[in-house]
Design an enzyme around this catalytic site. Structure first.
Site, mmCIF file in Angstrom:
data_model
loop_
_atom_site.group_PDB
_atom_site.id
_atom_site.type_symbol
_atom_site.label_atom_id
_atom_site.label_comp_id
_atom_site.label_asym_id
_atom_site.label_seq_id
_atom_site.Cartn_x
_atom_site.Cartn_y
_atom_site.Cartn_z
ATOM 1 N N LYS A 47 44.354 26.804 56.876
ATOM 2 C CA LYS A 47 43.216 25.743 57.673
ATOM 3 C C LYS A 47 42.334 27.597 56.681
ATOM 4 O O LYS A 47 42.042 28.075 57.228
ATOM 5 C CB LYS A 47 43.189 27.128 58.988
ATOM 6 C CG LYS A 47 43.682 26.439 60.210
ATOM 7 C CD LYS A 47 44.268 24.255 59.581
ATOM 8 C CE LYS A 47 44.944 23.450 60.643
ATOM 9 N NZ LYS A 47 45.080 22.501 60.507
ATOM 10 N N GLY A 69 45.744 40.298 34.050
ATOM 11 C CA GLY A 69 47.314 41.966 34.532
ATOM 12 C C GLY A 69 46.964 43.232 34.972
ATOM 13 O O GLY A 69 47.474 43.481 35.232
ATOM 14 N N LYS A 111 39.626 41.858 43.696
ATOM 15 C CA LYS A 111 38.858 42.663 42.782
ATOM 16 C C LYS A 111 38.234 43.365 43.366
ATOM 17 O O LYS A 111 38.300 45.080 42.252
ATOM 18 C CB LYS A 111 38.255 42.077 41.634
ATOM 19 C CG LYS A 111 38.884 41.104 41.177
ATOM 20 C CD LYS A 111 38.280 41.326 39.247
ATOM 21 C CE LYS A 111 39.533 40.119 38.259
ATOM 22 N NZ LYS A 111 39.838 39.130 38.987
ATOM 23 N N GLY A 151 46.129 37.088 35.191
ATOM 24 C CA GLY A 151 45.314 36.362 33.434
ATOM 25 C C GLY A 151 45.065 37.778 32.634
ATOM 26 O O GLY A 151 45.580 37.599 31.816
ATOM 27 N N GLU A 161 51.248 31.708 35.865
ATOM 28 C CA GLU A 161 49.887 32.074 34.479
ATOM 29 C C GLU A 161 49.489 30.797 35.210
ATOM 30 O O GLU A 161 50.514 29.386 34.919
ATOM 31 C CB GLU A 161 49.721 32.108 33.274
ATOM 32 C CG GLU A 161 49.808 33.584 33.011
ATOM 33 C CD GLU A 161 50.372 33.719 31.219
ATOM 34 O OE1 GLU A 161 49.009 34.270 30.526
ATOM 35 O OE2 GLU A 161 51.116 33.525 30.761
ATOM 36 N N ASP A 199 49.271 33.372 27.254
ATOM 37 C CA ASP A 199 49.263 33.824 26.832
ATOM 38 C C ASP A 199 50.679 34.834 27.392
ATOM 39 O O ASP A 199 50.883 35.756 26.870
ATOM 40 C CB ASP A 199 47.930 34.616 26.410
ATOM 41 C CG ASP A 199 47.493 34.710 27.661
ATOM 42 O OD1 ASP A 199 47.345 34.666 28.560
ATOM 43 O OD2 ASP A 199 47.011 36.719 27.722
HETATM 44 C C1 LIG Z 1 40.319 37.662 38.516
HETATM 45 C C2 LIG Z 1 41.758 37.608 39.363
HETATM 46 C C3 LIG Z 1 42.857 37.290 38.656
HETATM 47 C C4 LIG Z 1 43.673 37.552 37.376
HETATM 48 O O1 LIG Z 1 43.504 39.002 37.834
HETATM 49 P P1 LIG Z 1 44.190 39.740 36.808
HETATM 50 O O2 LIG Z 1 43.615 40.969 36.859
HETATM 51 O O3 LIG Z 1 42.884 39.491 35.097
HETATM 52 O O4 LIG Z 1 45.355 39.527 35.766
HETATM 53 C C5 LIG Z 1 43.349 36.132 39.212
HETATM 54 N N1 LIG Z 1 42.797 35.471 40.740
HETATM 55 C C6 LIG Z 1 41.623 35.369 40.912
HETATM 56 C C7 LIG Z 1 41.187 35.399 42.798
HETATM 57 C C8 LIG Z 1 40.515 36.937 39.998
HETATM 58 O O5 LIG Z 1 39.426 37.393 40.702
#
Ligand SMILES: *Cc1c(COP(=O)(O)O)cnc(C)c1O
Length: 321
Positions: free
Chosen positions: A276, A184, A56, A182, A207, A213
């Site tokens: 690990k 997307g 992220k 999640g 998912e 969903d």
């Molecule tokens: C946010 C997140 C997801 C899902 O990502 P999206 O962009 O919402 O689909 C998957 N794995 C981790 C570790 C996340 O932080």
């Protein structure tokens, strides 16, 4: 926000330039044991080693890099079940911007502490009764801050896509790319990268079984909203995919499969014991679909995005026990 055009691969390439030197170019790991289980060549793109512990950071940093002076002065606000919060808090700190984060009160303690540790102001809500999007929008209006949502934003999607861009640049063309899903953001960006760099690659979304969903949405041809799913994959416990995300998924994602919490725990154990690495349950989704043979991939070259590694250690030890 709705005035921004849909993201393309050019935006992913632009994001790669913007995050260079700020985000880590994470390692691509292989495992003979994993290959033997799947009967395939697996390439794990390890975003659990990304800054703040998940992919992220890519999208968050890219989004903040587009702020103008007025936006920078007023600050950024977001809502998140955890990793996007930390990503915004850390990116904002690096960019010298104030950050406010709306988080569920039951978010993992490690994620909440880390968000505060990066200097973010945390405002909590009850995710079973309150709507985080409304809370975020209201606060954004009151404070004049720019809202950067966790997935439904072109700059976020483009930033996340740099993970697959780096992977495919390193491995060459792939037959399959497995990506957890999640809202997307990750799969949206990664699908754009795969379509451009490895056009024959089938992108498979994964998912949690309790929250399928996106699978339902793809089948029905419209975004399906579900109740907050109860799953250990807290990072993918979203109730619907985003407006920017869904058309990309429809166009570029071959299919969406689901895995159970028990399969996630098996995979978490595999990563800890054999490779690990500490991987959070959500980060195990894509690998679980391959290692548990939800999708057969014998003889194929397969990319697997390991999305994150932020898990409370007491919970991790419970899962491993
Ligand atoms: C946010 C997140 C997801 C899902 O990502 P999206 O962009 O919402 O689909 C998957 N794995 C981790 C570790 C996340 O932080």
């Amino acid at each position: 926000m709705s005035t921004l055009p849909a993201p393309t691969f050019d935006d992913v390439a632009d994001a790669a330039r913007r995050i260079e030197g700020f985000a880590h170019r994470t390692p691509v790991l292989t495992s003979r044991t994993a290959d033997a289980i799947a009967g395939a060549s697996l390439f794990f793109k390890c975003e659990n080693f990304q800054r703040m512990g998940a992919f992220k950071f890519r999208g968050a940093y890219n989004a903040l890099s587009h702020f103008n002076d007025r936006q920078r002065a007023a600050g950024v606000i977001t809502y998140s079940s955890g990793n996007h919060a930390q990503a915004i808090a850390l990116s904002a700190k690096l960019a010298g911007i104030r950050a406010t984060i709306v988080m569920p009160e039951d978010a993992p303690a490690a994620k909440m502490e880390a968000t505060r540790g990066y200097g973010g102001e945390v405002i909590t809500y009850d995710r079973y009764t309150q709507n985080r999007e409304e809370i975020g929008r209201k606060l954004a209006e009151e404070r004049g801050m720019t809202l950067i949502p966790p997935y439904d934003h072109p700059h976020v999607i483009a930033g996340q896509g740099t993970a697959a861009k780096e992977l495919i640049e390193e491995t060459g063309p792939l037959d399959y790319l497995f990506v957890c899903l999640g809202g997307g953001g990750l799969i949206g960006g990664c699908a754009l990268a795969a379509a451009a760099l490895s056009p024959d690659c089938k992108v498979i979304g994964v998912e949690p079984e309790a929250g399928n969903d996106a699978q339902q949405s793809l089948a029905r041809g419209e975004i399906v909203h579900i109740d907050v799913p109860r799953t250990i994959a807290d990072g993918a416990a979203s109730t619907h995919v985003g407006e920017y995300n869904f058309p990309i998924i429809q166009r570029h994602v071959d299919r969406i499969v689901t895995v159970s919490d028990a399969q996630l725990i098996d995979t978490l154990r595999f990563f800890a014991q054999r490779m690990k690495m500490v991987v959070e349950p959500t980060g195990c989704l894509a690998a679980a679909a391959v290692l548990q043979k939800v999708v057969p991939v014998e003889g194929k070259r397969v990319g697997v995005i390991v999305s994150g590694g932020n898990v409370d250690l007491p919970k991790l030890s419970q899962y491993l026990a």
